[in-house]
Design a protein around this motif. Structure first.
Motif, mmCIF file in Angstrom:
data_model
loop_
_atom_site.group_PDB
_atom_site.id
_atom_site.type_symbol
_atom_site.label_atom_id
_atom_site.label_comp_id
_atom_site.label_asym_id
_atom_site.label_seq_id
_atom_site.Cartn_x
_atom_site.Cartn_y
_atom_site.Cartn_z
ATOM 1 N N THR A 47 6.579 5.271 -7.854
ATOM 2 C CA THR A 47 6.926 4.572 -6.613
ATOM 3 C C THR A 47 8.079 5.344 -5.659
ATOM 4 O OG1 THR A 47 8.490 3.206 -7.582
ATOM 5 C CG2 THR A 47 6.247 2.439 -7.359
ATOM 6 N N LYS A 48 8.795 6.305 -6.456
ATOM 7 C CA LYS A 48 10.035 6.881 -5.725
ATOM 8 C C LYS A 48 11.183 6.129 -5.395
ATOM 9 C CE LYS A 48 6.648 8.664 -3.801
ATOM 10 N NZ LYS A 48 5.100 8.520 -4.057
ATOM 11 N N VAL A 49 11.215 5.042 -6.312
ATOM 12 C CA VAL A 49 12.638 4.226 -6.060
ATOM 13 C C VAL A 49 13.223 4.482 -7.094
ATOM 14 C CG1 VAL A 49 11.081 2.657 -4.799
ATOM 15 C CG2 VAL A 49 11.380 2.387 -7.377
ATOM 16 N N LEU B 169 14.080 4.142 4.010
ATOM 17 C CA LEU B 169 14.368 2.479 4.294
ATOM 18 C C LEU B 169 13.805 1.852 3.240
ATOM 19 C CD1 LEU B 169 14.817 2.185 8.094
ATOM 20 C CD2 LEU B 169 16.658 2.182 6.466
ATOM 21 N N LEU B 170 12.269 2.009 3.082
ATOM 22 C CA LEU B 170 11.538 1.112 2.273
ATOM 23 C C LEU B 170 12.084 1.180 0.680
ATOM 24 C CD1 LEU B 170 9.338 -1.000 2.191
ATOM 25 C CD2 LEU B 170 7.628 0.900 2.115
ATOM 26 N N GLN B 171 12.162 2.477 0.581
ATOM 27 C CA GLN B 171 12.341 2.724 -0.982
ATOM 28 C C GLN B 171 13.682 2.308 -1.396
ATOM 29 O OE1 GLN B 171 11.445 6.969 -1.175
ATOM 30 N NE2 GLN B 171 9.297 6.667 -1.134
ATOM 31 N N GLU B 172 14.722 2.468 -0.567
ATOM 32 C CA GLU B 172 15.904 1.877 -1.015
ATOM 33 C C GLU B 172 16.061 0.384 -0.979
ATOM 34 O OE1 GLU B 172 20.821 2.488 0.518
ATOM 35 O OE2 GLU B 172 19.059 3.411 1.709
ATOM 36 N N ALA B 173 15.225 -0.282 -0.019
ATOM 37 C CA ALA B 173 15.249 -1.766 -0.166
ATOM 38 C C ALA B 173 14.625 -2.254 -1.308
ATOM 39 C CB ALA B 173 14.595 -2.273 0.979
ATOM 40 N N PHE B 174 13.498 -1.570 -1.931
ATOM 41 C CA PHE B 174 12.920 -2.110 -3.111
ATOM 42 C C PHE B 174 13.594 -1.564 -4.231
ATOM 43 C CE2 PHE B 174 9.650 -2.382 -6.391
ATOM 44 C CZ PHE B 174 9.111 -3.502 -6.069
ATOM 45 N N HIS C 188 0.721 -1.288 -0.054
ATOM 46 C CA HIS C 188 -0.015 0.059 -0.021
ATOM 47 C C HIS C 188 0.917 1.193 -0.081
ATOM 48 C CE1 HIS C 188 -3.900 -1.978 1.833
ATOM 49 N NE2 HIS C 188 -3.764 -2.273 0.444
ATOM 50 N N VAL C 189 1.763 1.358 0.860
ATOM 51 C CA VAL C 189 2.780 2.506 0.992
ATOM 52 C C VAL C 189 3.593 2.787 -0.179
ATOM 53 C CG1 VAL C 189 4.595 3.790 2.312
ATOM 54 C CG2 VAL C 189 2.458 2.360 3.646
ATOM 55 N N LEU C 190 4.180 1.567 -0.741
ATOM 56 C CA LEU C 190 4.991 1.846 -1.939
ATOM 57 C C LEU C 190 4.654 1.854 -3.179
ATOM 58 C CD1 LEU C 190 8.176 1.689 -2.101
ATOM 59 C CD2 LEU C 190 8.015 -0.750 -2.542
ATOM 60 N N PHE C 191 3.396 1.420 -3.513
ATOM 61 C CA PHE C 191 2.621 1.260 -4.889
ATOM 62 C C PHE C 191 1.582 2.061 -4.889
ATOM 63 C CE2 PHE C 191 4.909 -2.716 -4.572
ATOM 64 C CZ PHE C 191 5.979 -2.341 -5.473
ATOM 65 N N GLU C 192 0.743 2.401 -3.802
ATOM 66 C CA GLU C 192 -0.379 3.056 -3.858
ATOM 67 C C GLU C 192 -0.434 4.259 -3.271
ATOM 68 O OE1 GLU C 192 -3.635 0.293 -2.323
ATOM 69 O OE2 GLU C 192 -2.757 -1.213 -3.655
ATOM 70 N N ASN C 193 0.515 4.706 -2.583
ATOM 71 C CA ASN C 193 0.773 6.175 -2.076
ATOM 72 C C ASN C 193 0.019 6.128 -0.744
ATOM 73 O OD1 ASN C 193 2.910 6.947 -3.847
ATOM 74 N ND2 ASN C 193 1.337 7.688 -5.228
ATOM 75 N N VAL C 194 -0.499 5.384 0.042
ATOM 76 C CA VAL C 194 -1.024 5.341 1.226
ATOM 77 C C VAL C 194 -0.308 5.744 2.365
ATOM 78 C CG1 VAL C 194 -2.520 4.075 2.704
ATOM 79 C CG2 VAL C 194 -2.609 3.526 0.355
ATOM 80 N N LYS C 195 -0.867 6.737 2.988
ATOM 81 C CA LYS C 195 -0.255 7.101 4.035
ATOM 82 C C LYS C 195 -0.157 6.199 5.388
ATOM 83 C CE LYS C 195 -0.831 12.174 3.109
ATOM 84 N NZ LYS C 195 -1.155 13.517 3.545
ATOM 85 N N PRO C 196 1.027 5.947 5.928
ATOM 86 C CA PRO C 196 0.880 4.904 7.101
ATOM 87 C C PRO C 196 0.360 5.578 8.336
ATOM 88 C CG PRO C 196 3.262 5.840 6.431
ATOM 89 C CD PRO C 196 2.412 6.471 5.724
ATOM 90 N N SER C 197 -0.774 5.643 8.371
ATOM 91 C CA SER C 197 -1.493 6.092 9.863
ATOM 92 C C SER C 197 -1.785 5.219 10.610
ATOM 93 C CB SER C 197 -2.700 7.050 9.450
ATOM 94 O OG SER C 197 -3.590 6.529 8.784
ATOM 95 N N LYS C 198 -2.078 5.513 11.812
ATOM 96 C CA LYS C 198 -2.469 4.469 12.929
ATOM 97 C C LYS C 198 -3.640 3.648 12.469
ATOM 98 C CE LYS C 198 -0.514 6.273 17.033
ATOM 99 N NZ LYS C 198 -0.610 7.098 18.379
#
Length: 506
Positions: free
Chosen positions: A264-266, A220-225, A52-62
């Motif tokens: 995806t900003k990768v 971290l997530l974008q660099e990993a992918f 969701h965060v990487l490909f759908e630009n969903v904000k990681p809220s609680k």
């Protein structure tokens, strides 16, 4: 008894192969051969949140983090420099249930990503991981095996690195305790043997790459992918992209260059110099900021329809009012007096106007006095009727002429060849970081952008030369993109089906 058993087993194997082939046909029903990535892991490990965060630009809220668990397998197509397809599988307690839900062999996938919660119980997750990684490597030795040690934000920086190191050592120890595995399809293309030789290797020799990830730390997530995507590109087009980036970096005096996927900003490629974490984070934030505000700006060439509507003239004349059916009235010194607010005042003004002179020989119009008799009124109407009929016939003939002219124009437009498409618009921008460094952005394709860190004096004095280099860089990337798309494009099923039927008839 044995013959029936063998027949039953043969039928079962044939039906299984037929089912697998049908499932593969359903899975591969696409225009391109997509590189498939499988997301694996236990429940609540964070597989769906990564997608969701990487490909759908969903904000990681609680509220987003506390979503329901994934209960069904989902597939998501992503268009980047290469076409991708992400398979998100729910985490079952039994790995065999996952294999049944997949319905395809593990050799179908190009990359396996196993997500481990850094705060979770390691033994169960490691057992799950070993099952999939060993079976996948048996079937395909070129598959990429990745481990995402997820939710790293739950630990301090020192403790997260220590926990990641413990997980890595634990996995290698478990692999060393396993017996040697036999490879089903060992790659030996130059051996020349008709049947492949049986090869066994130690499980500890299976190549596995580890990454620290977190949805709350998008860097971290974008660099990993990014590293996962670069491993997918490595056999095909990554060397050519790196060569182009190195050439641009040398000719433009850039200190660091990235080729980013704008969705995806990768980054899909970078130059040969080491990647600095601070520089990478800065470039990621810059691309994210431009994506957020890019919709406010559009090219001036995108509004050509507005200009056409502005200059387009009406083909039909203006509709005349009821009072215009009478013969034309000559212009008076004060035309404002002829304007009226109501039909009554308009008729009164027309009655007070002088009688017009008719050159066509028609009888003059007759004005009625306020106390006229019915016989006089009938005589006046009969005198006006011929001129009104001639005027109506003239208007109808002009409308028909305009209709014929409009049809002729439309036929000419249809016969004209289509206009060539307008050149694509590639936006660019720059920002000064310090008095000595400038960050530049140039769009390369609809999915890719070139982000470079340049010395400020070079950008100010040699901007034309740098943009000239960008043009040639764009052409090179576009050629690589076109070749990759053509190599992955599928042939139409109708043609292949006709060839198969023809060969079967022969």
């Amino acid at each position: 008894m044995p013959p029936s058993t063998s027949a039953t087993s043969s039928r079962t194997s044939s039906s299984t192969q037929a089912t697998t082939s049908k499932q593969l046909d359903a899975v591969d029903d696409d225009e391109f051969n997509r590189s498939k990535i499988l997301l694996l892991g236990l429940r609540r490990s964070g597989k769906t949140s990564i997608r969701h965060v990487l490909f759908e630009n969903v904000k990681p809220s609680k509220n987003f983090i506390e979503t329901d668990m994934t209960t069904k397998m989902s597939k998501h197509k992503i268009d980047s420099i290469i076409p991708l397809e992400i398979w998100d599988v729910p985490g079952h307690a039994n790995p065999e249930k996952v294999m049944e839900e997949l319905g395809v062999p593990l050799s179908t996938f190009s990359t396996l990503i196993f997500v481990i919660d850094i705060c979770d119980n390691y033994p169960k997750a490691i057992e799950y991981l070993l099952y999939f990684f060993t079976n996948a490597y048996k079937e395909n030795q070129e598959i990429n095996l990745e481990v995402f040690i997820h939710k790293a934000d739950a630990r301090a920086e020192d403790y997260r690195n220590e926990n990641a190191r413990n997980i890595q050592l634990r996995i290698f120890d478990e692999l060393a305790d396993l017996p040697p595995i036999t490879l089903n399809n060992p790659s030996a293309p130059n051996s020349g043997a008709s049947t492949p030789s049986v090869t066994t290797i130690e499980p500890s020799q299976i190549p596995i790459v580890f990454h620290l990830t977190s949805v709350l730390d998008h860097h971290l997530l974008q660099e990993a992918f990014s590293r996962v995507l670069m491993r997918l590109l490595a056999p095909a087009c990554l060397p050519f992209l790196e060569e182009l980036l190195n050439a641009f970096c040398g000719s433009s005096h850039a200190s660091k260059v990235f080729l980013f996927d704008t969705r995806t900003k990768v980054y899909v490629a970078t130059d040969g110099s080491p990647v600095d974490s601070a520089t990478h984070n800065l470039c990621c934030d810059y691309v994210h900021m431009l994506n957020s505000f890019g919709s406010l700006y559009k090219s001036s060439s995108a509004s050509s329809n507005r200009q056409e509507r502005r200059i387009r003239a009406p083909l039909h004349p203006a509709t005349s009012t009821p009072s215009s059916a009478s013969p034309p009235v000559p212009s008076s010194p004060k035309p404002e007096a002829n304007l009226s607010r109501t039909p009554t005042s308009r008729s009164a003004t027309a009655s007070r106007a002088p009688t017009p002179t008719h050159t066509s020989g028609a009888s003059p119009s007759t004005s009625l006095a306020p106390g006229s008799s019915p016989a006089a009124t009938f005589a006046a109407i009969s005198a006006i009727a011929p001129s009104r009929s001639r005027t109506n016939s003239h208007n109808s003939s002009s409308v028909q002429a305009n209709d014929a002219k409009q049809q002729q124009q439309q036929s000419q437009v249809q016969q004209q060849p289509p206009k060539p498409p307008k050149p694509a618009f590639f936006p660019s921008c720059s920002t000064t970081l310090t008095p000595f460094n400038t960050l530049t952005y140039h769009a390369i394709t609809p999915y890719l952008a070139l982000v470079a860190v340049l010395p400020s004096h070079v950008w100010e004095t040699k901007r034309g030369l740098i943009e000239y280099n960008v043009v040639f860089f764009r052409e090179g990337v576009q050629e690589i993109f076109d070749v990759e798309q053509e190599a992955r494009r599928r042939k139409p099923k109708s043609a292949s089906g006709s060839q198969t039927s023809a060969s079967s008839r022969r």
